[in-house]
Design an enzyme around this catalytic site. Sequence first.
Site, PDB file in Angstrom:
ATOM      1  N   ASN A  18       0.876  -1.171   0.000  1.00 29.30           N
ATOM      2  CA  ASN A  18       0.000   0.000   0.000  1.00 29.30           C
ATOM      3  C   ASN A  18       0.916   1.224   0.000  1.00 29.30           C
ATOM      4  OD1 ASN A  18      -1.279   1.862   2.613  1.00 29.30           O
ATOM      5  ND2 ASN A  18      -2.485   1.692   0.753  1.00 29.30           N
ATOM      6  N   GLU A  86      -8.196   4.346   1.743  1.00 28.42           N
ATOM      7  CA  GLU A  86      -9.189   3.265   1.636  1.00 28.42           C
ATOM      8  C   GLU A  86      -8.507   1.905   1.743  1.00 28.42           C
ATOM      9  OE1 GLU A  86     -12.656   2.883   1.383  1.00 28.42           O
ATOM     10  OE2 GLU A  86     -12.599   4.953   2.067  1.00 28.42           O
ATOM     11  N   GLU A  87      -7.368   1.757   1.067  1.00 32.28           N
ATOM     12  CA  GLU A  87      -6.621   0.504   1.161  1.00 32.28           C
ATOM     13  C   GLU A  87      -6.181   0.247   2.598  1.00 32.28           C
ATOM     14  OE1 GLU A  87      -3.341   0.453  -1.602  1.00 32.28           O
ATOM     15  OE2 GLU A  87      -4.657   0.561  -3.339  1.00 32.28           O
ATOM     16  N   LEU A  88      -5.662   1.277   3.260  1.00 32.26           N
ATOM     17  CA  LEU A  88      -5.224   1.122   4.640  1.00 32.26           C
ATOM     18  C   LEU A  88      -6.396   0.726   5.538  1.00 32.26           C
ATOM     19  CD1 LEU A  88      -2.894   1.310   6.682  1.00 32.26           C
ATOM     20  CD2 LEU A  88      -3.548   3.711   7.026  1.00 32.26           C
ATOM     21  N   ILE A  91      -6.983  -2.863   4.958  1.00 26.95           N
ATOM     22  CA  ILE A  91      -5.897  -3.627   5.578  1.00 26.95           C
ATOM     23  C   ILE A  91      -6.153  -3.777   7.075  1.00 26.95           C
ATOM     24  CG2 ILE A  91      -3.449  -3.504   6.238  1.00 26.95           C
ATOM     25  CD1 ILE A  91      -3.002  -2.231   3.382  1.00 26.95           C
TER      26      ILE A  91
END
Length: 160
Positions: A18, A86-88, A91
């Site tokens: 990320n 958003e990815e974090l 995750i």
Amino acid sequence: MASQIQSAQKWKFDVFFNFRQQDLDKSFVADLHKRLNDIGINVFKPDVNSEWGEQISTEILEAIEESRIAVTIFSKDYTSSPRCLEELTKIMECVDNKGQEFFFVFYKVKPSDGLSPLGTFEEDIKGFDLEKVQRWKDALRKAADMAGLKDYFSGAELSH
């Protein structure tokens, strides 16, 4: 509990990265990806030409869920990317619910610099849905706590 989840989980990828591409040297992630692949570590590699907009795709969400380890590369303007945030958030959800492991790298920034990954966070989030912003803040705090930087993301930038 996490080890029980991990042993039962079938992972498609070993690692998911990320990061905000614009902040990194051109070859940083490519070199890291190649070196990991060379030693047999399966890294998810998105199509950089189509996946680096601000929207997060279904393919990316699935890759996050199917990765045993997630590595976030915090850089100067990391928080200016809603996609990265958003990815974090996804995750951190997978860390909690799927036993995914989380690691981080500070790229050309140090916590002591005052050039935190939150840099201009309050400016970056203007105009976004408050619920979404709160999820991003929560994910950043959780990542900081996991990295042993409990107070790193708890400054005025996150108090609103």
